[in-house]
Design an enzyme around this catalytic site. Structure first.
Site, mmCIF file in Angstrom:
data_model
loop_
_atom_site.group_PDB
_atom_site.id
_atom_site.type_symbol
_atom_site.label_atom_id
_atom_site.label_comp_id
_atom_site.label_asym_id
_atom_site.label_seq_id
_atom_site.Cartn_x
_atom_site.Cartn_y
_atom_site.Cartn_z
ATOM 1 N N SER A 17 0.832 -1.214 0.000
ATOM 2 C CA SER A 17 0.000 0.000 0.000
ATOM 3 C C SER A 17 0.862 1.258 0.000
ATOM 4 O O SER A 17 0.465 2.302 0.482
ATOM 5 C CB SER A 17 -0.916 0.002 1.230
ATOM 6 O OG SER A 17 -0.130 -0.036 2.407
ATOM 7 N N GLY A 20 3.625 2.789 -4.951
ATOM 8 C CA GLY A 20 3.358 1.956 -6.116
ATOM 9 C C GLY A 20 1.972 1.344 -6.032
ATOM 10 O O GLY A 20 1.128 1.526 -6.929
ATOM 11 N N VAL A 84 2.269 -10.929 3.139
ATOM 12 C CA VAL A 84 2.280 -11.953 2.089
ATOM 13 C C VAL A 84 3.508 -12.837 2.281
ATOM 14 O O VAL A 84 4.639 -12.357 2.305
ATOM 15 C CB VAL A 84 2.281 -11.327 0.683
ATOM 16 C CG1 VAL A 84 2.509 -12.385 -0.381
ATOM 17 C CG2 VAL A 84 0.966 -10.607 0.436
ATOM 18 N N GLU A 185 18.905 14.461 6.453
ATOM 19 C CA GLU A 185 17.732 15.031 7.119
ATOM 20 C C GLU A 185 17.693 14.652 8.600
ATOM 21 O O GLU A 185 17.417 15.503 9.454
ATOM 22 C CB GLU A 185 16.463 14.560 6.394
ATOM 23 C CG GLU A 185 16.322 15.252 5.039
ATOM 24 C CD GLU A 185 15.256 14.671 4.116
ATOM 25 O OE1 GLU A 185 14.850 15.383 3.194
ATOM 26 O OE2 GLU A 185 14.845 13.513 4.300
HETATM 27 C C1 LIG Z 1 13.218 7.445 5.074
HETATM 28 C C2 LIG Z 1 12.938 7.554 3.600
HETATM 29 C C3 LIG Z 1 12.953 8.798 2.981
HETATM 30 C C4 LIG Z 1 12.682 8.905 1.617
HETATM 31 N N1 LIG Z 1 12.687 10.142 1.032
HETATM 32 C C5 LIG Z 1 12.344 10.255 -0.268
HETATM 33 C C6 LIG Z 1 12.237 11.538 -0.870
HETATM 34 O O1 LIG Z 1 12.500 12.568 -0.241
HETATM 35 N N2 LIG Z 1 11.861 11.590 -2.186
HETATM 36 C C7 LIG Z 1 11.566 10.464 -2.899
HETATM 37 O O2 LIG Z 1 11.188 10.566 -4.063
HETATM 38 N N3 LIG Z 1 11.677 9.241 -2.353
HETATM 39 C C8 LIG Z 1 12.042 9.112 -1.060
HETATM 40 N N4 LIG Z 1 12.126 7.868 -0.487
HETATM 41 C C9 LIG Z 1 11.902 6.679 -1.332
HETATM 42 C C10 LIG Z 1 10.427 6.411 -1.522
HETATM 43 O O3 LIG Z 1 9.733 6.526 -0.319
HETATM 44 C C11 LIG Z 1 10.300 5.003 -2.116
HETATM 45 O O4 LIG Z 1 10.990 4.974 -3.328
HETATM 46 C C12 LIG Z 1 8.838 4.633 -2.330
HETATM 47 O O5 LIG Z 1 8.150 4.607 -1.111
HETATM 48 C C13 LIG Z 1 8.740 3.272 -3.014
HETATM 49 O O6 LIG Z 1 7.389 2.940 -3.147
HETATM 50 P P1 LIG Z 1 6.947 1.408 -3.195
HETATM 51 O O7 LIG Z 1 5.473 1.423 -3.388
HETATM 52 O O8 LIG Z 1 7.785 0.680 -4.152
HETATM 53 O O9 LIG Z 1 7.316 0.827 -1.770
HETATM 54 P P2 LIG Z 1 6.849 1.283 -0.335
HETATM 55 O O10 LIG Z 1 6.355 2.676 -0.321
HETATM 56 O O11 LIG Z 1 7.975 0.919 0.562
HETATM 57 O O12 LIG Z 1 5.611 0.342 -0.037
HETATM 58 C C14 LIG Z 1 5.754 -1.039 0.134
HETATM 59 C C15 LIG Z 1 4.454 -1.588 0.647
HETATM 60 O O13 LIG Z 1 4.512 -2.999 0.618
HETATM 61 C C16 LIG Z 1 4.074 -3.521 1.852
HETATM 62 N N5 LIG Z 1 4.719 -4.826 2.012
HETATM 63 C C17 LIG Z 1 6.029 -5.108 1.999
HETATM 64 N N6 LIG Z 1 6.228 -6.432 2.120
HETATM 65 C C18 LIG Z 1 5.010 -6.991 2.203
HETATM 66 C C19 LIG Z 1 4.540 -8.316 2.364
HETATM 67 N N7 LIG Z 1 5.366 -9.352 2.441
HETATM 68 N N8 LIG Z 1 3.225 -8.528 2.445
HETATM 69 C C20 LIG Z 1 2.344 -7.495 2.367
HETATM 70 N N9 LIG Z 1 2.733 -6.219 2.213
HETATM 71 C C21 LIG Z 1 4.044 -5.969 2.132
HETATM 72 C C22 LIG Z 1 4.472 -2.470 2.857
HETATM 73 O O14 LIG Z 1 3.735 -2.593 4.055
HETATM 74 C C23 LIG Z 1 4.126 -1.221 2.071
HETATM 75 O O15 LIG Z 1 2.759 -0.958 2.166
HETATM 76 C C24 LIG Z 1 12.405 7.741 0.870
HETATM 77 C C25 LIG Z 1 12.408 6.487 1.492
HETATM 78 C C26 LIG Z 1 12.655 6.389 2.849
HETATM 79 C C27 LIG Z 1 12.656 5.047 3.517
#
Ligand SMILES: Cc1cc2nc3c(=O)[nH]c(=O)nc-3n(C[C@H](O)[C@H](O)[C@H](O)COP(=O)(O)OP(=O)(O)OC[C@H]3O[C@@H](n4cnc5c(N)ncnc54)[C@H](O)[C@@H]3O)c2cc1C
Length: 477
Positions: A17, A20, A84, A185
């Site tokens: 959630s 992506g 998952v 930060e």
């Molecule tokens: C501290 C921090 C600061 C950041 N700052 C920036 C910024 O300033 N600018 C920027 O562009 N990007 C930033 N990023 C990067 C950005 O947040 C990520 O690139 C982005 O969140 C990726 O999105 P995602 O949907 O791939 O994964 P995520 O947002 O990490 O979401 C993953 C989801 O999958 C779920 N999940 C994982 N494993 C399982 C499982 N086995 N079963 C069920 N659910 C699962 C999690 O609970 C979560 O809901 C930062 C990241 C962090 C950690």
């Protein structure tokens, strides 16, 4: 893919959630599909502001609204809480679990899919030194941020409570590993806590004596931002009291400190109670599972090397987006996940119309990092900004992407309070937060032992009737 040919609506299962996952689901709102979003947290997390939760500026709710409420009005989407554990590409099912307790067994759910979108993000990487995690938490989740808040505030409290100067110095030394945006930060905010918020608040110590040390194995701060902005960021960090040590490779972390190797190969140990790890990411382990079943390639960070349309090669029914996907030229940033999620949804909708799949085109919207209040660095295409202008840009962009009107309004008020006055509204810590990592590790060990014992018991039970059946036979023989 034709819905008419099927009895039930086309089932799309989305794992995660984050940026992506939520974008896939929202972009499919008008599509003739039934979506199940499975995530291991009940919220949609805005990770870029986690450091503000860790340092008491924002509350966790402001950056993590419930996914269920975000999607409440979307008729074709339902939300399922669960970790998952298993993806079975042969039976096209996903098995998720809500952890049980010592007394209550886990709740296990099997969800079938026609199309699967995996957006499970990334975890912290300790580059093969996972034992560092107990002493130097990363910052990926609300749990991490609250625990770090507990550790940061707890360190000041410990320094106040002891009269031992060595222990006091150790408690007032903070080490942040990794000089990327998160490290910069966090280090900047710990410095502001020490110099502004806690100034005069402790009577046995002067909080301004705190040392904040930022370590990185690279020769520059914020390497992707380029030399000029990196140097500006370093200068500003030093001005607000952060010691920056570059070319410093961390080789050991334990309860008492951090040891690093400098450029000349000499070892240095810093005695410190509170350490923060922000140096490296490893994609969700679900990637490995997918690779074992589909043969898809993983890159060094465990990310899935997807096809141009973001699907798994040879498996057009499985997409991987966001931090879990390895796509040339797409950074592990929010925009990569948002745009990737929208693209996967577009491909799913296009399949219904018989449209050919299209390659994902990433639009680079730039990157930015705050250093302290009123100061940030930003790079948008070839334009570079620093100082107050970059900070204002940072504020607007983060507000724009924060989900929910109410969250935006409360965040504005929290920011006004924290940036104009020295106070911070979210510095409450609990015993649970300080002990969180150890407690969770112990709890997981107990649950793992229970699961193993249950599996052994099941094996013995299934063996028993066979033995009973065999016994009379043996006797008659
Ligand atoms: C501290 C921090 C600061 C950041 N700052 C920036 C910024 O300033 N600018 C920027 O562009 N990007 C930033 N990023 C990067 C950005 O947040 C990520 O690139 C982005 O969140 C990726 O999105 P995602 O949907 O791939 O994964 P995520 O947002 O990490 O979401 C993953 C989801 O999958 C779920 N999940 C994982 N494993 C399982 C499982 N086995 N079963 C069920 N659910 C699962 C999690 O609970 C979560 O809901 C930062 C990241 C962090 C950690």
């Amino acid at each position: 893919m034709s819905q008419d040919a099927q009895q039930t609506p086309h089932r799309v299962v989305v794992i995660g959630s984050g940026f992506g996952g939520i974008n896939v689901v929202q972009s499919l709102e008008k599509a003739p599909v039934q979506i199940t979003l499975i995530a291991k947290t009940t919220h949609h997390l805005f990770q870029p502001l986690l450091y503000q939760v860790a340092t008491g500026i924002l509350s966790e709710g402001e950056i993590a609204p419930p996914t269920r409420l975000i999607l409440a009005k979307q008729k074709n989407a339902k939300v399922l809480l669960g970790d998952v554990e298993q993806i079975d590409t042969a039976s096209k099912t996903v098995v998720s679990r809500i952890a049980g307790s010592r007394r209550r067994p886990a709740t296990v759910v099997t969800t079938p899919y026609d199309t699967l979108v995996i957006a499970a993000g990334a975890d912290q990487s300790y580059f093969g030194n996972d034992h560092f995690s107990e002493f130097a938490p990363g910052m990926k989740t609300i749990d991490d941020a609250l625990e770090l808040r507990g550790r940061i505030v707890g360190a000041f409290e410990l320094a106040e409570a002891t009269n031992d100067p060595v222990e006091q110095e150790r408690a007032l030394t903070f080490v942040v590993v990794g000089a990327g945006p998160t490290g910069v930060e966090v280090a900047g905010q710990i410095a502001e806590l020490a110099h502004r918020t806690f100034k005069g608040a402790f009577k046995n110590i002067d909080a301004r004596q705190a040392r904040i040390i930022l370590l990185d194995g690279a020769p520059a701060v914020l390497p992707p931002m380029g030399k000029k902005l990196g140097e500006k960021a370093q200068k500003h960090l030093e001005k607000i009291g952060v010691e920056v040590r570059l070319d410093a490779i961390v080789v050991d972390v334990d309860q008492d400190g951090v040891t690093y190797k400098d450029k000349a190969g000499a070892l240095h140990t810093i005695a410190t109670k509170c350490k923060v790890w922000s140096a490296g990411v490893a994609a969700s382990p679900l990637g490995k599972q997918l690779a074992a079943q589909t043969g898809v390639e993983l890159d060094r960070a465990g990310r899935v090397v997807v096809d141009k349309d973001l699907s798994v090669p040879g498996h057009p029914d499985i997409f991987v987006v966001g931090d879990m996907a390895s796509v040339p030229g797409v950074p592990g940033m929010a925009q990569g996940a948002i745009q990737g999620g929208k693209h996967a949804a577009k491909m799913i909708k296009g399949d219904f119309k018989g449209e050919p799949r299209k390659p994902f085109k990433y639009l680079d919207k730039g990157s930015m990092s705050t250093i302290s209040r009123f100061s940030a660095v930003a790079k948008v295409w070839k334009f570079e900004f620093s100082g107050f202008i970059a900070w204002v840009l940072w504020l607007f962009i983060h507000l724009y992407y924060l989900v929910g009107f109410k969250n935006r309004v409360t965040t504005i008020f929290s920011w006004l309070g924290a940036f104009i006055t020295p106070g911070r509204a979210q510095l409450t810590i609990t015993h649970q937060q300080i002990q969180a990592r150890i407690a969770l590790l112990e709890r997981n060990a107990i649950l793992r032992e229970q699961a193993e014992a249950a599996a052994r018991g099941a094996e013995e039970n299934s063996a028993a009737p066979a033995a009973e059946a065999a016994a009379p036979k043996a006797a008659t023989n």
